[in-house]
Design an enzyme around this catalytic site. Structure first.
Site, PDB file in Angstrom:
ATOM      1  N   GLU A 177       0.757  -1.132  -0.051  1.00 29.49           N
ATOM      2  CA  GLU A 177      -0.099   0.007  -0.021  1.00 29.49           C
ATOM      3  C   GLU A 177       0.799   1.260  -0.011  1.00 29.49           C
ATOM      4  O   GLU A 177       0.420   2.387  -0.691  1.00 29.49           O
ATOM      5  CB  GLU A 177      -0.795   0.178   1.135  1.00 29.49           C
ATOM      6  CG  GLU A 177      -2.214   0.990   1.137  1.00 29.49           C
ATOM      7  CD  GLU A 177      -3.194   0.682   2.074  1.00 29.49           C
ATOM      8  OE1 GLU A 177      -3.577   1.576   2.638  1.00 29.49           O
ATOM      9  OE2 GLU A 177      -3.540  -0.346   2.191  1.00 29.49           O
ATOM     10  N   ASP A 206      -2.720  -3.298   2.874  1.00 29.72           N
ATOM     11  CA  ASP A 206      -3.045  -3.481   4.421  1.00 29.72           C
ATOM     12  C   ASP A 206      -4.382  -4.396   4.536  1.00 29.72           C
ATOM     13  O   ASP A 206      -5.139  -4.367   3.649  1.00 29.72           O
ATOM     14  CB  ASP A 206      -3.737  -2.128   4.998  1.00 29.72           C
ATOM     15  CG  ASP A 206      -2.497  -1.134   5.404  1.00 29.72           C
ATOM     16  OD1 ASP A 206      -1.349  -1.519   5.217  1.00 29.72           O
ATOM     17  OD2 ASP A 206      -2.946  -0.150   5.914  1.00 29.72           O
ATOM     18  N   TYR A 247      -0.947  -4.214  13.747  1.00 30.57           N
ATOM     19  CA  TYR A 247      -1.725  -3.437  12.829  1.00 30.57           C
ATOM     20  C   TYR A 247      -2.958  -2.420  13.950  1.00 30.57           C
ATOM     21  O   TYR A 247      -3.457  -3.126  14.528  1.00 30.57           O
ATOM     22  CB  TYR A 247      -2.396  -4.432  11.977  1.00 30.57           C
ATOM     23  CG  TYR A 247      -3.354  -3.641  10.871  1.00 30.57           C
ATOM     24  CD1 TYR A 247      -3.030  -3.097  10.001  1.00 30.57           C
ATOM     25  CD2 TYR A 247      -4.865  -3.714  10.740  1.00 30.57           C
ATOM     26  CE1 TYR A 247      -3.519  -2.219   8.994  1.00 30.57           C
ATOM     27  CE2 TYR A 247      -5.528  -3.339  10.144  1.00 30.57           C
ATOM     28  CZ  TYR A 247      -4.738  -2.614   8.918  1.00 30.57           C
ATOM     29  OH  TYR A 247      -5.400  -2.094   7.786  1.00 30.57           O
TER      30      TYR A 247
END
Length: 699
Positions: free
Chosen positions: A7, A103, A300
């Site tokens: 990303e 992601d 994350y």
């Protein structure tokens, strides 16, 4: 050769490093049978309405609703080079398959798929799904790549969300902007959020404080308080009756209580705590957490879970011991963490809770920014607290009788600090201490029947308090539970937005001028209040977005029908346009800008206002105007300011120093005199006063 698409460039660098791809090429890393490249966020976006029809550039009611079929997409502005680089790599003959390493979430899936579709690529792809950027986690993820087709439902969910937001956003925004002659941004999440702020502001505005009193008795090293007393005369009578009298202890109750450790952070609770302790906005906290994730120090961040999975127990134990060595936590006494408190497989969906990573052992916290360091320490504290023992205390309530009235004293005796010891050490290390509620002090050992002579009595005056304005902390909490009562018990997605989108929503409201920040408080502006007033309940109620999220979650699981969902959105857009076709004249005035008169028109006496290029009479038939760029001013490199215009209108003149000089180094005062001789605009004459030497100035 596999093409791995991440990303962001920073993520691509971390992935390449973990996989031993060290050779840097043009727009990628290459080696070991892999090419690792990157997007820069969203490279492909939905086409603007004007792209379907140039006539849509002008906003008109007759063009609504705008319902594109099929939806078309364009490259995001200034990101064409990044897309062309990826397309070139996809088209390489030696590239046989792709890996979606964006992601691991709904938006990450959308970013990759739109680039893949726009490039016209048909090569097979797989999915990397990880919750940590640690080298070991990346390598484990690549050893367990999943077929891309498994995530088709997630992509459909993301696509439906994007299209639905476009359809309602474009049509509702244009509809109400045209009706009210002002750009009114309407969104399915931001509008109900604004409505919550407006509702709270209304309650604060309408609140009328009421006075009440307490009679307080002091004796035996403690204070006992009466019930609320409204009438001051009644409070004074009770005080007089108790002063110097005898009080007797009627009862003493002791109850052992336990406060369980807090759960680990999901994104929303992290944002709330960072706002409460450090004053960070939701967006700032997300940015700090994302940066720490990319630096491999946090897992994350865009998660809605507050637990870990069972297979993480060993890693969590190791991270706990690392966190305990980080100052100021190295000052805590020895404790024996209970990792089982952190684990619950049933409450982890896409991603587990936010915790530090094993990279903490090698990290130099001094190299982090202040915001990153504070965020990391906050997550360390939460991890340590979550695995610690409960906070144990004994709550004591003693009641007393004096003059036939009841008085109560409350206290607390701490039995075990437990997790609170860690929290106290963390808060003591902060430069600015966050506000917190004072805990009840310990009470003396009162016994039933105990007598106290000559008690002291006093009356204290109090006022009921209005609701507090929302802060980002309390608003995020309210967004998380909005509409909860009206949703089914088994609904997984409740509230407004998702943890990943709430920060952006708040920023949009501020940027649009509907909300302003005052300290930590979020206050709706007049425009924000008016917008909520004029919009229908379907757009201001949290139920709309809660229902959407419920359906989108079902689609992501493969249990919902994307076509049926989109048909419902189109019907909603048609119904909105049909229902709101016109508004009253009074309604149109709601968003009229508040103007301050510069002065009064010398011709008709009506107010004169400032425009972008001029100062004009409010009575357009009068036609009086002062142009800011009149040659009279521009030729002298001067600008007609608001103050000068006000002087002209009030006095008929204004002083401007240094406009001309008769000789070098000599300056004169010029006086501009209003000369109303007719014509399209006011004419000017310039006069110089006589110099002290007696020389007349020039006209």
């Amino acid at each position: 050769m596999k093409l791995v698409i991440c990303e962001k460039p920073s993520v691509a660098k971390a992935v390449a490093s973990a996989l031993g791809v060290t050779s840097r090429a043009d727009g990628c890393f290459e080696g070991n049978g892999l090419i690792v490249s990157w997007c820069v966020g969203h490279l492909v976006s939905p086409m603007d309405a004007a792209g379907y029809d140039p006539g849509y550039k002008k906003w008109k009611y007759d063009d609504l609703p705008i319902l594109p079929e099929p939806f078309r997409y364009v490259l995001a502005k200034d990101k064409e080079d990044a897309f062309q680089n990826l397309k070139r790599l996809m088209d390489r003959e030696d590239v046989t398959e792709l890996v979606n390493a964006c992601d691991a979430g709904r938006e990450g899936e959308l970013i990759f798929r739109l680039v893949y579709e726009m490039a016209g690529c048909r090569k097979p792809f797989s999915r990397l799904w990880i919750s940590s950027m640690e080298d070991a986690a990346i390598r484990e993820g690549f050893a367990d790549l999943r077929p891309g087709a498994e995530y088709d439902p997630l992509y459909q969910s993301a696509l439906c969300r994007q299209k639905a937001d476009w359809l309602i956003g474009i049509n509702a925004t244009r509809l109400f902007s045209v009706l009210y002659h002002r750009t009114l941004n309407v969104g399915r999440v931001q509008t109900p959020t604004l409505a919550m702020l407006v509702d709270r502001d209304s309650k604060i505005t309408m609140f009328r404080k009421e006075k009440y009193h307490h009679v307080r008795l002091t004796f035996g090293g403690a204070e006992a308080v009466s019930e609320k007393i409204t009438a001051p005369e009644e409070a004074e009578t009770l005080r007089a009756a108790c002063a110097g009298a005898e009080a007797v202890c009627v009862s003493v109750t002791r109850e052992q209580k336990k406060e369980a450790p807090p759960k680990l952070y999901d994104l929303t609770t992290l944002q709330r705590e960072a706002n409460r302790i450090f004053g960070y906005t939701a967006k700032q906290t997300l940015d700090y957490a994302q940066s720490l994730y990319e630096k491999k120090l946090l897992t994350y961040p865009r998660t809605d879970s507050r637990y870990l999975t069972a297979d993480m127990a060993e890693t969590a134990s190791a991270v706990l011991h690392l966190a305990a060595k980080v100052p100021p936590f190295d000052g805590c006494g020895e404790f024996f963490p209970d990792v089982s408190l952190l684990v619950n497989d049933k409450k982890v969906s896409d991603h587990h809770a936010i915790i530090p990573t094993l990279e903490l052992e090698k990290a130099d916290l001094s190299e982090l920014t202040v915001g990153e360091r504070n965020t990391l320490l906050l997550v360390c504290r939460e991890l340590l607290c979550a695995a610690a023992e409960p906070y144990m205390y004994e709550a004591v309530t003693a009641t007393f009788d004096c003059g036939g009235h009841t008085f109560t004293a409350k206290g607390r005796r701490i039995l075990s600090e437990g997790w609170r010891e860690i929290d106290h050490i963390f808060r003591a290390s902060l430069k600015e201490q966050p506000e917190g509620e004072a805990e009840p002090a310990a009470l003396p050992d009162f016994t039933e029947g105990q007598l106290f002579d000559q008690v002291e009595a006093a009356v204290t005056e109090h006022f009921t308090a209005p609701p507090k304005a929302y802060t980002e902390d309390t608003l995020l909490a309210a967004m998380e539970t909005a509409g909860k009562e009206e949703m089914p018990e088994d609904a997984e997605r409740k509230g407004l937005g998702t943890p990943a989108t709430r920060a952006a929503i708040l920023e949009k409201l501020v940027a649009a001028g509907f909300v302003e920040r005052k300290g930590k408080s979020l206050i709706p502006t007049k425009a924000g209040i008016n917008l909520v007033t004029v919009l229908p309940d379907t757009l201001t109620s949290p139920m709309l977005t809660a229902e959407w999220e419920q359906k989108l979650t079902a689609i992501a699981r493969g249990e919902g029908d994307p076509a049926a969902f989109m048909a419902g959105i189109s019907d909603m857009a048609r119904e909105l346009v049909k229902t709101y076709s016109h508004i009253s004249e009074e309604g149109q005035k709601l968003f009229a800008p508040e103007r301050e008169a510069v002065g009064l028109c010398p011709r008709c006496g009506k107010p004169v206002y400032e425009g972008r290029k001029n100062f004009y009479c409010s009575d357009r038939s009068c036609r009086f105007v002062l142009w800011k760029d009149d040659r009279f001013w521009t030729s002298r490199k001067k600008e007609l300011t608001k103050k000068m215009a006000a002087d002209l209108l009030k006095k008929g003149r204004t002083s401007v120093k240094g406009m001309w000089s008769e000789k070098k180094g000599s300056t004169y005062d010029a006086v501009v005199v209003l000369d109303d001789t007719g014509g399209k605009y006011v004419r000017f004459k310039l006069e110089f006063p006589k110099r002290k030497e007696g020389v007349n100035g020039k006209k």
